[in-house]
Design a protein around this motif. Structure first.
Motif, short mmCIF file in Angstrom:
data_model
loop_
_atom_site.label_atom_id
_atom_site.label_comp_id
_atom_site.label_asym_id
_atom_site.label_seq_id
_atom_site.Cartn_x
_atom_site.Cartn_y
_atom_site.Cartn_z
N GLY A 99 0.81 -1.30 -0.02
CA GLY A 99 -0.14 0.08 0.08
C GLY A 99 0.84 1.20 -0.05
N GLY A 100 0.35 2.27 -0.68
CA GLY A 100 0.90 3.69 -0.35
C GLY A 100 1.63 4.00 0.98
N LYS A 101 0.85 3.65 2.04
CA LYS A 101 1.17 3.90 3.36
C LYS A 101 2.65 3.44 3.64
N GLN A 102 2.97 2.10 3.26
CA GLN A 102 4.24 1.52 3.60
C GLN A 102 5.26 2.34 3.00
N ASN A 103 5.10 2.99 1.62
CA ASN A 103 6.21 3.59 0.98
C ASN A 103 6.49 4.94 1.71
N ILE A 104 5.56 5.54 2.41
CA ILE A 104 6.04 6.71 3.22
C ILE A 104 6.49 6.37 4.35
N TYR A 105 6.22 5.18 5.07
CA TYR A 105 6.95 4.86 6.12
C TYR A 105 8.34 4.34 5.97
N ASN A 106 8.44 3.58 4.99
CA ASN A 106 9.93 3.22 4.25
C ASN A 106 10.87 4.68 4.07
N ALA A 107 9.91 5.43 3.41
CA ALA A 107 10.91 6.68 3.11
C ALA A 107 11.57 7.62 4.37
N LEU A 108 10.28 7.83 5.25
CA LEU A 108 10.63 8.63 6.17
C LEU A 108 11.58 7.74 7.37
N MET A 109 11.41 6.53 7.26
CA MET A 109 12.17 5.65 8.11
C MET A 109 13.92 5.77 7.70
N ALA A 110 13.81 5.84 6.33
CA ALA A 110 15.17 5.66 5.69
C ALA A 110 15.84 6.70 5.65
N THR A 111 15.31 7.87 5.99
CA THR A 111 15.90 9.25 5.76
C THR A 111 15.94 10.12 6.89
N LEU A 112 15.27 10.03 7.80
CA LEU A 112 14.86 11.20 9.09
C LEU A 112 15.93 10.99 10.11
N ASN A 113 16.81 11.80 10.56
CA ASN A 113 17.49 11.78 11.82
C ASN A 113 16.69 12.58 12.86
N PRO A 114 17.06 12.29 14.08
CA PRO A 114 16.21 12.84 15.18
C PRO A 114 16.39 14.36 14.75
N GLY A 115 15.30 15.12 14.96
CA GLY A 115 15.04 16.44 14.73
C GLY A 115 15.01 17.07 13.32
N ASP A 116 14.99 16.15 12.19
CA ASP A 116 15.00 16.57 10.95
C ASP A 116 13.48 17.09 10.61
N GLU A 117 13.23 18.11 10.08
CA GLU A 117 11.79 18.46 9.64
C GLU A 117 11.34 18.40 8.69
N VAL A 118 9.78 17.85 8.76
CA VAL A 118 9.11 17.52 7.54
C VAL A 118 8.03 18.59 7.41
N ILE A 119 7.86 19.24 6.43
CA ILE A 119 6.81 20.36 6.30
C ILE A 119 5.75 19.34 5.51
N ILE A 120 4.62 19.89 6.53
CA ILE A 120 3.41 19.02 6.06
C ILE A 120 2.17 20.02 5.85
N PRO A 121 1.69 20.22 4.88
CA PRO A 121 0.52 21.40 4.77
C PRO A 121 -0.78 20.67 5.28
N ALA A 122 -1.55 21.75 6.27
CA ALA A 122 -2.73 21.30 6.75
C ALA A 122 -3.81 22.01 6.12
N PRO A 123 -4.72 21.33 6.01
CA PRO A 123 -4.97 19.83 6.59
C PRO A 123 -4.45 18.84 5.78
N TYR A 124 -4.10 17.88 6.42
CA TYR A 124 -3.18 16.81 5.92
C TYR A 124 -3.71 15.25 6.11
N TRP A 125 -3.38 14.23 5.27
CA TRP A 125 -3.85 13.00 5.75
C TRP A 125 -3.03 12.61 6.90
N VAL A 126 -3.97 12.04 7.75
CA VAL A 126 -3.69 11.61 9.14
C VAL A 126 -2.29 11.16 9.31
#
Ligand SMILES: Cc1ncc(COP(=O)(O)O)c(C=O)c1O
Length: 400
Positions: A99-126
């Motif tokens: 599913g699309g959800k796992q790709n998002i999970y894989n990508a963020l797990m693969a790239t984020l270090n503690p404190g790295d910022e992710v800009i999320i326009p709100a309203p957003y998918w939960v």
């Protein structure tokens, strides 16, 4: 010492689950409840896709596949990007997830270090903020109010970028608003990104085909080829092909990130089901005329829901270009009293009132980061939608 890991305290229980649990309980207790909370088409998976899955089983395609997905599926995805988006990827630049959800999970797990910022326009998918938090990142929300068409303004993007920004997540057409970025809207955002080489774009194009009134879908790497090397383009078969339960989503991006995502996947789900992958090949390579037929029905429902909700006192419902959601404002209901004497103080109160008084289950805007609104999914039968909107109108009229 608690047995549950500390990281679980970073994420909140989903308000969408709270409302669907309540709806289920009411249904079980014999109440007549109409669910407008589901994020999936009410249409069945087309026969030719099911047939391809059955044929794959009969051929014995029931074993492990490559982690990134079968060569046939990755080839079909490469062809899809070329055909529909003018994007040239190699099969090594494609990763297929559950599913699309796992790709998002894989990508963020693969790239984020503690404190790295992710800009999320709100309203957003939960799921965007919570996956970011689980991966150790910091969600940075940018308000995109109804007055801006629920779209991010370039100046707001510019203001949100810091040296710690790693990703911008874009989702067009959007869950929960249905808002979609035109080429000009998108170009204004990609122009900002050109000035900030540390920022990558994750574009969630899950609702690509679900657009109405001749709206032209665009994706960032197509609008600004100079961003190709820092764009992760996400898509999947769940929504347009009516395949939510099959669990197939795909990601395309530079080799480096796709390799890292595959590494995470190799230590979690390994790959999505071999049978589902065969079905997805048939979906991507097969006829797509049923999508236009489904869209004609969705568009009719959208227009019905927008018209009926705008007739309800206290509700203001914009007409979106895509997906199968509307995101009306309920500002005009806030502060009013229900027949039971309770005052509606938030969109959560409004949604609870609609469920208690009329058995209509929607999702409060608080779940998606922009209040006071609520999300209605019109991926349900036209008859039920008419009945639900009539009930909402009645509930609004009963307020004082
Ligand atoms: C914007 C968006 N992205 C991704 C997904 C996840 O899709 P999938 O069911 O393929 O995991 C959804 C599902 O609701 C969605 O709305």
């Amino acid at each position: 010492m608690p047995f549950i890991a500390d990281r679980l305290s970073l994420i909140k229980p989903s308000p969408t689950i709270a409302i669907s649990t309540k709806a289920r309980e009411l249904k079980a207790a014999g109440r007549d409840v109409i669910g407008l909370a589901a994020g999936e088409p009410d249409f069945d998976t087309p026969e030719h896709i099911k047939d391809a899955a059955k044929a794959a089983m009969d051929r014995g395609e029931t074993k492990y596949t490559a982690v990134a997905g079968t060569p046939e599926l990755r080839r079909a995805i490469v062809d899809k990007f070329k055909r529909d988006n003018g994007l040239t990827y190699t099969p090594e630049q494609i990763s297929v997830g559950c599913g699309g959800k796992q790709n998002i999970y894989n990508a963020l797990m693969a790239t984020l270090n503690p404190g790295d910022e992710v800009i999320i326009p709100a309203p957003y998918w939960v799921s965007y903020p919570d996956i970011t938090l689980l991966a150790g990142g910091k969600p940075v929300f940018v308000d995109c109010p109804a007055g801006a068409g629920f779209k991010m303004r370039p100046e707001d993007l510019e203001a949100a970028i810091t040296p710690r920004t790693k990703w911008l997540i874009l989702n067009s057409p959007s869950n929960p608003t249905g808002a979609a970025y035109t080429r000009d809207d998108m170009k204004a955002l990609t122009d900002v990104l050109l000035r900030h080489p540390q920022v990558w774009v994750m574009t969630d194009d899950m609702y690509e085909y679900l657009v109405y009134d001749d709206f032209q879908f665009v994706t960032p790497a197509q609008v600004e080829p100079a961003l190709f090397d820092r764009t992760l383009t996400l898509n999947g078969v769940s929504k347009a092909y009516c395949m939510t339960g099959w669990r197939v989503g795909y990601a395309a991006g530079p080799d480096q990130i796709i390799k890292a995502m595959n590494k995470i996947q190799s230590q979690s789900t390994t790959h999505t089901a071999s049978i589902s992958q065969a079905a997805a090949v048939a979906a991507l390579n097969g006829p797509r005329d049923f999508i236009a037929a489904n869209n004609a029905v969705f568009m009719e429902r959208r227009d019905l829901v927008v018209a009926m909700l705008n007739q309800a006192t206290g509700i203001d419902c914009p007409r979106p270009d895509g997906a199968f959601y509307v995101y009306p404002s309920c500002a005009g209901m806030i502060g009013k009293r229900t027949p039971d004497g309770a005052t509606l103080e938030s969109d959560a109160d409004v949604v609870a009132y609609l469920l208690d008084s009329e058995g209509v289950a929607a999702v409060p805007g608080a779940a998606f980061g922009l209040s006071p609104h609520f999300r209605v999914s019109y991926a349900t039968s036209t008859e039920l939608l008419k009945e639900a909107c009539t009930r909402i109108q009645r509930a609004c009229s009963a307020l004082v």
